[in-house]
Motif scaffolding. Sequence first.
Motif, short mmCIF file in Angstrom:
data_model
loop_
_atom_site.label_atom_id
_atom_site.label_comp_id
_atom_site.label_asym_id
_atom_site.label_seq_id
_atom_site.Cartn_x
_atom_site.Cartn_y
_atom_site.Cartn_z
N LEU A 1 0.81 -1.22 0.00
CA LEU A 1 0.00 0.00 0.00
C LEU A 1 0.85 1.27 0.00
N ASN A 2 1.53 1.52 1.10
CA ASN A 2 2.28 2.77 1.20
C ASN A 2 3.40 2.61 2.21
N PRO A 3 4.46 3.40 2.08
CA PRO A 3 5.56 3.27 3.04
C PRO A 3 5.13 3.75 4.42
N VAL B 1 1.43 -9.89 -7.30
CA VAL B 1 0.62 -10.19 -6.11
C VAL B 1 0.23 -8.87 -5.47
N VAL B 2 -1.07 -8.62 -5.33
CA VAL B 2 -1.50 -7.38 -4.70
C VAL B 2 -1.81 -7.66 -3.23
N LEU B 3 -1.38 -6.75 -2.38
CA LEU B 3 -1.43 -6.99 -0.94
C LEU B 3 -2.46 -6.10 -0.26
N GLY B 4 -3.52 -6.72 0.21
CA GLY B 4 -4.50 -5.99 1.01
C GLY B 4 -5.64 -5.42 0.21
N ASP B 5 -6.69 -5.11 0.95
CA ASP B 5 -7.97 -4.70 0.39
C ASP B 5 -7.89 -3.48 -0.53
N ILE B 6 -7.20 -2.44 -0.06
CA ILE B 6 -7.21 -1.18 -0.83
C ILE B 6 -6.48 -1.37 -2.16
N VAL B 7 -5.32 -2.00 -2.10
CA VAL B 7 -4.53 -2.19 -3.32
C VAL B 7 -5.28 -3.11 -4.28
N TYR B 8 -5.84 -4.18 -3.74
CA TYR B 8 -6.60 -5.13 -4.57
C TYR B 8 -7.75 -4.43 -5.29
N GLN C 1 -12.64 -4.63 -8.68
CA GLN C 1 -13.59 -5.68 -8.27
C GLN C 1 -14.39 -5.21 -7.06
N SER C 2 -15.60 -5.78 -6.90
CA SER C 2 -16.33 -5.41 -5.70
C SER C 2 -16.37 -6.55 -4.67
N LEU C 3 -15.86 -7.74 -5.05
CA LEU C 3 -15.79 -8.84 -4.07
C LEU C 3 -14.96 -8.40 -2.87
N SER C 4 -15.33 -8.87 -1.69
CA SER C 4 -14.55 -8.52 -0.51
C SER C 4 -13.19 -9.22 -0.59
N ILE C 5 -12.25 -8.72 0.18
CA ILE C 5 -10.92 -9.34 0.19
C ILE C 5 -11.00 -10.79 0.66
N THR C 6 -11.96 -11.07 1.53
CA THR C 6 -12.14 -12.44 2.02
C THR C 6 -12.51 -13.37 0.87
N GLN C 7 -13.36 -12.87 -0.02
CA GLN C 7 -13.76 -13.72 -1.16
C GLN C 7 -12.67 -13.76 -2.23
N ALA C 8 -11.89 -12.70 -2.28
CA ALA C 8 -10.94 -12.59 -3.39
C ALA C 8 -9.58 -13.21 -3.10
N VAL D 1 -4.40 -12.11 -5.54
CA VAL D 1 -4.78 -11.32 -4.36
C VAL D 1 -4.38 -12.02 -3.06
N MET D 2 -3.70 -11.28 -2.21
CA MET D 2 -3.42 -11.75 -0.84
C MET D 2 -3.88 -10.66 0.13
N ARG D 3 -4.27 -11.07 1.31
CA ARG D 3 -4.46 -10.06 2.36
C ARG D 3 -3.11 -9.44 2.66
N HIS D 4 -3.13 -8.26 3.22
CA HIS D 4 -1.87 -7.58 3.53
C HIS D 4 -1.09 -8.38 4.58
N PRO D 5 0.24 -8.50 4.43
CA PRO D 5 1.01 -9.24 5.44
C PRO D 5 0.78 -8.73 6.86
N SER D 6 0.51 -7.44 7.02
CA SER D 6 0.32 -6.91 8.37
C SER D 6 -0.90 -7.56 9.05
N TYR D 7 -1.88 -7.97 8.23
CA TYR D 7 -3.05 -8.68 8.77
C TYR D 7 -2.60 -9.99 9.43
N PHE D 8 -1.71 -10.71 8.71
CA PHE D 8 -1.24 -11.99 9.25
C PHE D 8 -0.28 -11.76 10.42
N VAL D 9 0.51 -10.69 10.35
CA VAL D 9 1.43 -10.39 11.46
C VAL D 9 0.61 -10.18 12.74
#
Length: 224
Positions: free
Chosen positions: A11-13, A87-94, A100-107, A123-131
């Motif tokens: 997303l952003n630094p 690979v796009v990371l996280g909801d906003i970037v995806y 797309q309008s699918l939620s990140i959970t579906q995507a 599509v992956m969730r942002h690594p910070s989510y998993f951290v």
Amino acid sequence: KDNVKILFIGLNPGKDENETGIPFVGKSGKLLDKWINFLGVSPKRCSVVNLIKCFTPNQSGLNGDEADNCFPYLERQIQLLNPEHIVVLGDIVYKKLTNQSLSITQAEGKFFPSVFKNKDVFVMRHPSYFVRKGSVGWEDSLNQLKDLLNQQVVTEVQEYTPLHCHSEYSLTDGAGRLEDLVEHAKNVGFKAMALTDHGTISGWYEFQQLCDKYSIKGILGIEF
Ligand code: URA
């Protein structure tokens, strides 16, 4: 020839990234390293960039002008790096890069057409989510990409055997670099790999070194 195999788009630094000018220097970056290792791709063939190029205090406006203003830089980076997979990371970037309008959970764990011409993104969730969750639970989603990478290589190895190296029928024409093939042959479980040619096998020395490096048995053969 040495184009990027996988490009991750964050997303952003944060503050640290802003100071060092290097994306993902913190815990999320450590997790990204794990992902790269899991995928079996050489870190040298991976690259990481951000959608938004500047530190945005208070994370304000992330869905607004910042992304639009920075987009031409991202487009140019993609043109220059010419990645095989994005690979796009996280909801906003995806959402920004696929519309797309699918939620990140579906995507998550799936490919979608993107705003980049002729390029799908994974599509992956942002690594910070998993951290935040203790850096676990990402394997299932990432496995879809890993399977694809392995399938590609298995097909390539079968299609391109015997492999011609450093000739006009070079490996690099169809199946990627010799190092990638040896590395992936190892990763998909081959115990040995044969390199053959009509006449002189000009790539034999590089092949030998790579077989040593990846602990795979190397066989040289002359075709006739
Ligand atoms: N999160 C991101 O999306 N990018 C970075 O560079 C660091 C954290």
